[in-house]
Design an enzyme around this catalytic site. Structure first.
Site, PDB file in Angstrom:
ATOM      1  N   LEU A 150      53.929   2.911  83.933  1.00  0.00           N
ATOM      2  CA  LEU A 150      53.069   1.815  84.383  1.00  0.00           C
ATOM      3  C   LEU A 150      53.391   1.545  85.837  1.00  0.00           C
ATOM      4  O   LEU A 150      54.541   1.715  86.269  1.00  0.00           O
ATOM      5  CB  LEU A 150      53.331   0.535  83.567  1.00  0.00           C
ATOM      6  CG  LEU A 150      52.989   0.546  82.079  1.00  0.00           C
ATOM      7  CD1 LEU A 150      53.457  -0.765  81.437  1.00  0.00           C
ATOM      8  CD2 LEU A 150      51.497   0.739  81.856  1.00  0.00           C
ATOM      9  N   ASP A 151      52.402   1.104  86.600  1.00  0.00           N
ATOM     10  CA  ASP A 151      52.665   0.700  87.975  1.00  0.00           C
ATOM     11  C   ASP A 151      53.693  -0.422  87.996  1.00  0.00           C
ATOM     12  O   ASP A 151      53.816  -1.202  87.036  1.00  0.00           O
ATOM     13  CB  ASP A 151      51.377   0.217  88.647  1.00  0.00           C
ATOM     14  CG  ASP A 151      50.373   1.331  88.883  1.00  0.00           C
ATOM     15  OD1 ASP A 151      50.797   2.495  88.961  1.00  0.00           O
ATOM     16  OD2 ASP A 151      49.169   1.027  88.975  1.00  0.00           O
ATOM     17  N   LYS A 152      54.406  -0.534  89.096  1.00  0.00           N
ATOM     18  CA  LYS A 152      55.428  -1.566  89.245  1.00  0.00           C
ATOM     19  C   LYS A 152      54.893  -2.949  88.882  1.00  0.00           C
ATOM     20  O   LYS A 152      55.547  -3.723  88.178  1.00  0.00           O
ATOM     21  CB  LYS A 152      55.940  -1.563  90.691  1.00  0.00           C
ATOM     22  CG  LYS A 152      56.908  -2.688  91.010  1.00  0.00           C
ATOM     23  CD  LYS A 152      57.255  -2.693  92.493  1.00  0.00           C
ATOM     24  CE  LYS A 152      58.129  -3.885  92.842  1.00  0.00           C
ATOM     25  NZ  LYS A 152      58.412  -3.968  94.295  1.00  0.00           N
TER      26      LYS A 152
END
Length: 337
Positions: A150-152
């Site tokens: 997942l993106d940050k």
């Protein structure tokens, strides 16, 4: 690709000696060495020069820009490197599901999934390395256990594997779209129709290669959506991604005119404020004070267990920032917090 920041030098060295031929054209020293030694970059050569590891005719070289000349004898001593160990860290984890094969985490916003340049510590992998006795190795040295990411700034459900058998089977399920993935997002505006499918292809943004966009020659991308609540100037949307393109939901929603709240990369931060009525604008400013990232959350997944075949359903409730927005807007629908 591992960067220099993720390596440490050992005491062992490998030494090369190169005699510049009489037919060699004039080249910068760093370029000549990088072209002469396999798998070494000019950046690494420049670092070797800075550290005094390269001699020309027995004398230490201090400038990468020097030109080689026929007959030069170059001695290059390259310290051998090994990857830095992933450092286990006692970081609290919100565990959604766990057994001998898998662990499912509700990842908080602002947490990077695995170490990379600039983020060696404080990642989900560092936390898992402390908590778990074993993690899969199939994902690579810096991604033990990590099957997907997942993106940050995207929160929510993420699955990690404790062994390679589970990892490989789950990776196949992701590849063949055997895992149903649902997200919740707060997006700008009222969406009509209230459910549908977005099929626009996604690729690199031709005007900004760090972003993605809907482009004619992009990869197939499919996002299915359903509005759960119309919240005046925002909507709470449940989304299922069939494909898994980078930034898929953020790009599709922005392209449809409903960027994800707080998403400064794709127009979801303040761009929509000017189109609001004064009453709405005041509340929107209050909402933006709560959200300092894209309001996107990996909510739930459905899949068959990689070893037993048992149907598994995992769900991660929304984090505090998104729940605060729902409270401000008077949301009283299905409990998602």
């Amino acid at each position: 690709m591992l960067t220099d920041e993720l390596y440490e030098e050992t005491m062992d060295t490998q030494t090369y000696q190169i005699i510049v031929s009489s037919h060699q054209k004039s080249l910068r020293l760093d370029r000549f060495i990088a072209e002469s030694i396999p798998r070494i970059s000019r950046t690494r050569v420049q670092l070797l020069i800075e550290n005094g590891h390269i001699l020309r005719n027995g004398r230490v070289i201090d400038k990468a820009s020097l030109k080689v000349t026929p007959g030069d004898i170059l001695t290059i001593s390259i310290p051998q490197r090994r990857p830095l160990a992933v450092e286990p860290e006692m970081i609290p984890l919100q565990i959604v599901y766990e057994d001998d094969d898998l662990i499912v985490i509700n990842k908080p916003p602002d947490m990077v999934v695995h170490p990379a340049a600039g983020n060696r510590t404080g990642t989900l992998v560092n936390a898992l390395a402390h908590y778990c006795t074993t993690l899969s190795t199939a994902g690579g040295y810096y991604r033990p256990g990590i099957i997907h990411r997942l993106d940050k700034d995207t929160s929510g459900t993420i699955i990690a594997a404790k062994n390679d058998v589970a990892h490989n089977e789950m990776a196949r399920k992701f590849e063949h779209r055997k895992i149903e993935k649902y997200y919740l997002a707060l997006v700008w505006g009222s969406i009509t129709p209230s459910s549908g499918v977005i099929l626009d292809p996604i690729g690199r943004d031709p005007s900004n290669r760090k972003k993605f966009a809907v482009v004619p020659d992009g990869k197939d991308a499919e996002t299915r959506y359903k509005v759960l609540a119309d919240l005046d100037f925002l909507s709470l949307v449940r989304l299922r991604i069939i494909t898994g393109r980078t930034h898929q939901i953020r790009v599709h929603m922005a392209y449809s005119g409903h960027p994800v709240l707080g998403d400064s990369t794709y127009g979801g931060r303040t761009k929509k404020l000017k189109s609001l009525k004064p009453r709405q604008r005041e509340k929107a400013v209050q909402v933006l004070d709560c959200i300092h990232r894209q309001a996107l959350h990996s909510y739930e997944m459905f899949f068959d267990h990689p070893r037993t075949g048992e149907p598994i359903h995992v769900r991660s409730n929304l984090p505090r920032d998104m729940c605060e927005v729902l409270e401000i807007l008077g949301y009283n629908g299905e409990s998602v917090c």
